[in-house]
Design an enzyme around this catalytic site. Structure first.
Site, PDB file in Angstrom:
ATOM      1  N   HIS A  47       7.920  35.941  -5.311  1.00  9.12           N
ATOM      2  CA  HIS A  47       6.786  35.114  -5.712  1.00  9.12           C
ATOM      3  C   HIS A  47       5.954  34.710  -4.499  1.00  9.12           C
ATOM      4  O   HIS A  47       6.390  34.830  -3.349  1.00  9.12           O
ATOM      5  CB  HIS A  47       7.258  33.856  -6.448  1.00  9.12           C
ATOM      6  N   ASP A  72       3.816  31.087  -3.622  1.00 12.56           N
ATOM      7  CA  ASP A  72       3.765  29.723  -4.146  1.00 12.56           C
ATOM      8  C   ASP A  72       2.369  29.371  -4.651  1.00 12.56           C
ATOM      9  O   ASP A  72       1.362  29.692  -4.016  1.00 12.56           O
ATOM     10  CB  ASP A  72       4.174  28.732  -3.054  1.00 12.56           C
ATOM     11  N   HIS A  85       7.753  36.202  -1.241  1.00 11.63           N
ATOM     12  CA  HIS A  85       9.059  35.869  -0.688  1.00 11.63           C
ATOM     13  C   HIS A  85      10.017  35.533  -1.816  1.00 11.63           C
ATOM     14  O   HIS A  85       9.616  35.303  -2.959  1.00 11.63           O
ATOM     15  CB  HIS A  85       8.968  34.703   0.305  1.00 11.63           C
ATOM     16  N   ARG A 121       9.921  21.475   3.802  1.00 13.13           N
ATOM     17  CA  ARG A 121       8.819  22.425   3.661  1.00 13.13           C
ATOM     18  C   ARG A 121       7.491  21.699   3.530  1.00 13.13           C
ATOM     19  O   ARG A 121       7.414  20.595   2.980  1.00 13.13           O
ATOM     20  CB  ARG A 121       9.020  23.297   2.417  1.00 13.13           C
TER      21      ARG A 121
END
Length: 282
Positions: free
Chosen positions: A107, A109, A257, A273
């Site tokens: 995917h 994000d 990723h 993150r």
């Protein structure tokens, strides 16, 4: 003493390790410009032996643009909501038995947003004794390796994006009640031009892309699966094996990723993150 950057390749298709800079403190403008120059040509950068708190990680992310809030409120850092937790540890300290399998589908994000992310930065605070890696694929190289006929077919197509609606989206976390109706379907070009490098790249992913405006039904489904299979071939992939203190920065526009999902679910994995907003795709 002035910071002196050094680099070495991590993989044949993407991935560059950068040394000679402490990301937790102020980074001189010329040094940061050099980091960006490397980044636009190598869409995954790795910095070892770093120690950033939530505030310093947010400050680093903001140098690439305004920061996004995670779509799921429970993932947001308590003191710095623009920073999110990626962890298999629940708030009461217990381990989530399914946490090690989360986000193990390819995917990018936030492609379900009108203004999707540009840059993600992930910092390892606790890692399992084995496994727990993150796998990346280079969507620029994947596009450039497509046969001419396929490039001609997809140039000008429009992808349909919705949270978790793609062929690999069945494992996506469900929306909360307060989110229902706030995330409408959005459309993005299947082939984007990178705003910094000017290179063309595929812009589809398995979790949030579920079809095309111009190609419907089984034909569109087959085309999407073919593009995803092509982009995730070994020749376009880098598998990052984490060490404590690693900071990994990736270009959300130029990569997909996934988590490797290969560690003992009884071990802790805790990451911080941050994600910077990008421009509207074109």
């Amino acid at each position: 003493m002035a910071e002196q950057l050094q680099t070495r390749p991590l993989g044949g298709t993407l991935g560059l390790e950068v040394t000679g800079v402490d990301l937790s403190g102020p980074i001189a403008g010329d040094v940061f410009d050099e980091i960006k120059e490397h980044f636009w040509q190598n869409p995954v950068l790795v910095f070892r032996d770093q120690d950033l708190g939530a505030h310093s990680l947010a400050a680093l992310g903001k140098r690439f643009g305004p920061l996004q809030l995670h779509v799921l409120v429970d993932y947001r850092h308590e003191e710095v909501p623009e920073v999110s937790w990626l962890t298999n540890v629940n708030k009461d300290g217990s381990l989530d038995p399914a946490g090690y399998k989360r986000a193990t589908t390819w995917h990018s994000d936030g492609t379900f947003e009108e203004r999707p992310p540009a840059v993600a930065i992930l910092h390892a605070k606790e890692i399992p004794s084995k496994g727990g890696g993150t796998v990346f694929c280079n969507m620029i190289r994947a596009y450039e390796a497509l046969p001419d006929k396929v490039r001609e077919r997809i140039d000008g197509l429009t992808g349909r994006h919705f949270y978790g609606a793609g062929p690999g989206g069945t494992g996506a976390l469900p929306l909360k009640d307060y989110q229902e109706g706030t995330l409408p379907e959005v459309h993005h070009p299947v082939v984007r031009t990178h705003p910094e490098s000017g290179r063309r790249m595929l812009y589809v992913n398995a979790i949030h892309t579920y079809g095309f405006v111009e190609v419907e039904g089984e034909e569109g489904e087959a085309l999407l699966n073919d593009l995803l299979d092509h982009a995730t071939q070994d020749e376009f992939v880098y598998h990052h094996r984490w060490s404590h203190g690693d900071v990994v920065m990736w270009d959300e526009r130029a990569t997909m990723h996934r988590g490797a999902g290969d560690y003992d679910p009884n071990e802790r994995r805790v990451m911080l993150r941050t994600i910077s907003y990008g421009e509207r795709p074109r």
